[in-house]
Write a protein that holds these residues in place. Structure first.
Motif, PDB file in Angstrom:
ATOM      1  N   THR A 161      10.021  -0.516 -11.983  1.00  0.00           N
ATOM      2  CA  THR A 161       9.651  -0.456 -10.835  1.00  0.00           C
ATOM      3  C   THR A 161       7.896  -0.343 -11.003  1.00  0.00           C
ATOM      4  OG1 THR A 161      11.958   0.220 -10.631  1.00  0.00           O
ATOM      5  CG2 THR A 161       9.496   1.432  -9.341  1.00  0.00           C
ATOM      6  N   LYS A 162       7.789   0.632 -11.402  1.00  0.00           N
ATOM      7  CA  LYS A 162       5.956   1.317 -12.210  1.00  0.00           C
ATOM      8  C   LYS A 162       5.406  -0.505 -11.748  1.00  0.00           C
ATOM      9  CE  LYS A 162       3.101   3.252 -14.970  1.00  0.00           C
ATOM     10  NZ  LYS A 162       2.688   3.905 -15.939  1.00  0.00           N
ATOM     11  N   ARG A 163       5.687  -1.911 -12.892  1.00  0.00           N
ATOM     12  CA  ARG A 163       5.002  -2.758 -12.541  1.00  0.00           C
ATOM     13  C   ARG A 163       4.941  -3.022 -11.310  1.00  0.00           C
ATOM     14  NH1 ARG A 163       7.409  -7.625 -15.585  1.00  0.00           N
ATOM     15  NH2 ARG A 163       5.329  -8.498 -14.845  1.00  0.00           N
ATOM     16  N   LEU A 164       6.284  -2.985 -10.475  1.00  0.00           N
ATOM     17  CA  LEU A 164       6.039  -3.662  -9.187  1.00  0.00           C
ATOM     18  C   LEU A 164       5.324  -2.417  -7.662  1.00  0.00           C
ATOM     19  CD1 LEU A 164       7.740  -5.627  -6.856  1.00  0.00           C
ATOM     20  CD2 LEU A 164       9.371  -3.848  -6.632  1.00  0.00           C
ATOM     21  N   LEU A 165       5.060  -1.307  -8.293  1.00  0.00           N
ATOM     22  CA  LEU A 165       4.288  -0.229  -7.038  1.00  0.00           C
ATOM     23  C   LEU A 165       3.229  -1.261  -7.592  1.00  0.00           C
ATOM     24  CD1 LEU A 165       4.033   1.815  -5.650  1.00  0.00           C
ATOM     25  CD2 LEU A 165       4.709   3.290  -7.534  1.00  0.00           C
ATOM     26  N   LYS A 166       1.845  -1.138  -8.817  1.00  0.00           N
ATOM     27  CA  LYS A 166       1.381  -1.442  -9.341  1.00  0.00           C
ATOM     28  C   LYS A 166       1.059  -2.675  -8.503  1.00  0.00           C
ATOM     29  CE  LYS A 166       0.427   0.508 -14.170  1.00  0.00           C
ATOM     30  NZ  LYS A 166       0.321  -0.381 -14.959  1.00  0.00           N
ATOM     31  N   LYS A 167       1.890  -3.325  -7.921  1.00  0.00           N
ATOM     32  CA  LYS A 167       1.119  -4.769  -7.630  1.00  0.00           C
ATOM     33  C   LYS A 167       0.911  -4.472  -5.861  1.00  0.00           C
ATOM     34  CE  LYS A 167       1.898  -7.831 -10.822  1.00  0.00           C
ATOM     35  NZ  LYS A 167       0.449  -8.156 -11.358  1.00  0.00           N
ATOM     36  N   ASP A 209      12.210   5.175   7.574  1.00  0.00           N
ATOM     37  CA  ASP A 209      11.805   6.003   9.757  1.00  0.00           C
ATOM     38  C   ASP A 209      11.602   5.388  10.689  1.00  0.00           C
ATOM     39  OD1 ASP A 209       9.486   5.349   8.154  1.00  0.00           O
ATOM     40  OD2 ASP A 209       9.058   7.238   7.850  1.00  0.00           O
ATOM     41  N   GLY A 210      12.017   3.851   9.923  1.00  0.00           N
ATOM     42  CA  GLY A 210      10.983   3.527  11.205  1.00  0.00           C
ATOM     43  C   GLY A 210       9.115   3.685  11.575  1.00  0.00           C
ATOM     44  N   SER A 211       8.495   4.190  10.147  1.00  0.00           N
ATOM     45  CA  SER A 211       7.386   4.553  11.338  1.00  0.00           C
ATOM     46  C   SER A 211       6.496   3.393  11.028  1.00  0.00           C
ATOM     47  CB  SER A 211       6.752   5.418  10.308  1.00  0.00           C
ATOM     48  OG  SER A 211       7.154   4.409   8.598  1.00  0.00           O
ATOM     49  N   GLY A 212       6.727   1.420  10.800  1.00  0.00           N
ATOM     50  CA  GLY A 212       5.933   0.545  10.765  1.00  0.00           C
ATOM     51  C   GLY A 212       4.860   0.260   9.625  1.00  0.00           C
ATOM     52  N   TYR A 213       5.909   1.579   8.728  1.00  0.00           N
ATOM     53  CA  TYR A 213       4.573   1.325   6.785  1.00  0.00           C
ATOM     54  C   TYR A 213       5.703   1.739   6.141  1.00  0.00           C
ATOM     55  CZ  TYR A 213       3.592   6.039   8.070  1.00  0.00           C
ATOM     56  OH  TYR A 213       3.596   6.969   8.985  1.00  0.00           O
ATOM     57  N   LEU A 214       5.424   1.580   4.732  1.00  0.00           N
ATOM     58  CA  LEU A 214       6.525   2.537   3.797  1.00  0.00           C
ATOM     59  C   LEU A 214       5.578   3.634   3.360  1.00  0.00           C
ATOM     60  CD1 LEU A 214       8.605  -0.855   2.210  1.00  0.00           C
ATOM     61  CD2 LEU A 214       9.190   0.981   3.970  1.00  0.00           C
ATOM     62  N   GLU A 215       5.795   3.950   2.919  1.00  0.00           N
ATOM     63  CA  GLU A 215       5.139   5.665   1.751  1.00  0.00           C
ATOM     64  C   GLU A 215       6.278   5.185   0.490  1.00  0.00           C
ATOM     65  OE1 GLU A 215       6.491   8.763   3.661  1.00  0.00           O
ATOM     66  OE2 GLU A 215       5.180   8.724   5.340  1.00  0.00           O
ATOM     67  N   VAL A 216       5.402   5.746  -0.451  1.00  0.00           N
ATOM     68  CA  VAL A 216       5.216   5.343  -1.982  1.00  0.00           C
ATOM     69  C   VAL A 216       6.836   6.005  -2.259  1.00  0.00           C
ATOM     70  CG1 VAL A 216       5.153   5.756  -4.288  1.00  0.00           C
ATOM     71  CG2 VAL A 216       2.906   5.263  -2.928  1.00  0.00           C
ATOM     72  N   THR A 217       7.487   6.069  -1.710  1.00  0.00           N
ATOM     73  CA  THR A 217       8.823   7.130  -2.018  1.00  0.00           C
ATOM     74  C   THR A 217      10.079   6.701  -1.704  1.00  0.00           C
ATOM     75  OG1 THR A 217       8.285   8.877  -0.330  1.00  0.00           O
ATOM     76  CG2 THR A 217       8.224   9.680  -1.928  1.00  0.00           C
ATOM     77  N   GLU A 218       9.345   6.117   0.247  1.00  0.00           N
ATOM     78  CA  GLU A 218      10.459   5.153   0.409  1.00  0.00           C
ATOM     79  C   GLU A 218      10.201   3.532  -0.002  1.00  0.00           C
ATOM     80  OE1 GLU A 218      10.432   5.079   5.211  1.00  0.00           O
ATOM     81  OE2 GLU A 218       8.406   5.024   4.538  1.00  0.00           O
ATOM     82  N   LEU A 219       9.564   3.108  -0.435  1.00  0.00           N
ATOM     83  CA  LEU A 219       9.126   2.303  -1.443  1.00  0.00           C
ATOM     84  C   LEU A 219      10.170   2.073  -2.545  1.00  0.00           C
ATOM     85  CD1 LEU A 219       8.414  -0.963  -1.824  1.00  0.00           C
ATOM     86  CD2 LEU A 219       6.553   0.513  -2.891  1.00  0.00           C
ATOM     87  N   ILE A 220      10.066   2.751  -3.597  1.00  0.00           N
ATOM     88  CA  ILE A 220      10.749   3.488  -5.175  1.00  0.00           C
ATOM     89  C   ILE A 220      12.426   3.703  -4.381  1.00  0.00           C
ATOM     90  CG2 ILE A 220      10.847   4.751  -6.584  1.00  0.00           C
ATOM     91  CD1 ILE A 220       8.188   5.323  -6.647  1.00  0.00           C
ATOM     92  N   HIS A 221      12.653   4.810  -3.789  1.00  0.00           N
ATOM     93  CA  HIS A 221      14.032   4.874  -3.535  1.00  0.00           C
ATOM     94  C   HIS A 221      14.768   3.703  -2.598  1.00  0.00           C
ATOM     95  CE1 HIS A 221      13.129   9.593  -3.484  1.00  0.00           C
ATOM     96  NE2 HIS A 221      12.731   9.028  -4.920  1.00  0.00           N
TER      97      HIS A 221
END
Length: 185
Positions: free
Chosen positions: A47-53, A123-135
């Motif tokens: 997950t950390k490797r993916l987040l780095k990308k 949340d339908g914001s049109g972008y992902l925050e880091v927490t949204e991505l990971i969780h």
């Protein structure tokens, strides 16, 4: 008297068997805990490797000519901004990278990855925050279980019940305001 001796020996053998079985189960349980811990660490590293990308996509403008080189740099870079926002375009560009695909495969993320952004954008914001991505990615890992579908259905039902309750309350308030305004007129 032979019956009591036989019965006693049988109970002794049974006690030894049960004790050995419980001991083996305890040892196996400890092995399972160790295996679970190893798996958790492996998932965290991937997950950390993916987040780095995804951080590389933010750090290096992916509109440049050499997107692949920029994503390769991510293996050396550290996560820079925990508050970053990932647009759908950036998400779709990053997931096209072969190394990112391999990481996502290893994490057992679903194969329909082009639509994954919409699933993760809770949340339908049109972008992902880091927490949204990971969780989100950790939630969609593996095969869908019946309990996942039931949980979703129950969540929607609860939301609909709440919405109906709010609509009823709003109608009552609206009627009350109409009565008050007609009395004042």
């Amino acid at each position: 008297s032979k019956i009591f001796v036989s019965f006693g020996l049988f109970n002794l053998i049974m006690a030894i068997y049960i004790e050995n079985t419980l001991h083996d189960a305890k040892v196996e349980g400890n092995g399972d805990l160790l295996a679970q811990r190893r798996e958790s660490i492996r998932i965290a590293r991937q997950t950390k490797r993916l987040l780095k990308k995804f951080c590389a996509a933010q750090k290096y403008d992916l509109e440049e000519d050499d997107d692949e080189t920029n994503l390769r740099r991510a293996s050396l870079s550290e996560i820079q901004d925990i508050n970053m926002h990932i647009s759908k375009d950036d998400f779709l560009l990053v997931i096209q990278d072969a190394e990112v695909q391999a990481i996502m495969d290893d994490l057992e993320l679903p194969p329909e990855r082009a639509s994954l952004f919409d699933v993760l954008d809770a949340d339908g914001s049109g972008y992902l925050e880091v927490t949204e991505l990971i969780h989100g990615m950790l939630q969609v890992r593996g095969e869908a279980r019946k309990s996942d579908a039931v949980a979703t259905l129950l969540g929607v039902k609860a939301a609909m019940d709440l919405l109906r309750s709010q609509a009823y309350t709003l109608r009552e308030i609206q009627e009350s305001l109409k009565r008050k305004s007609s009395c004042n007129s």
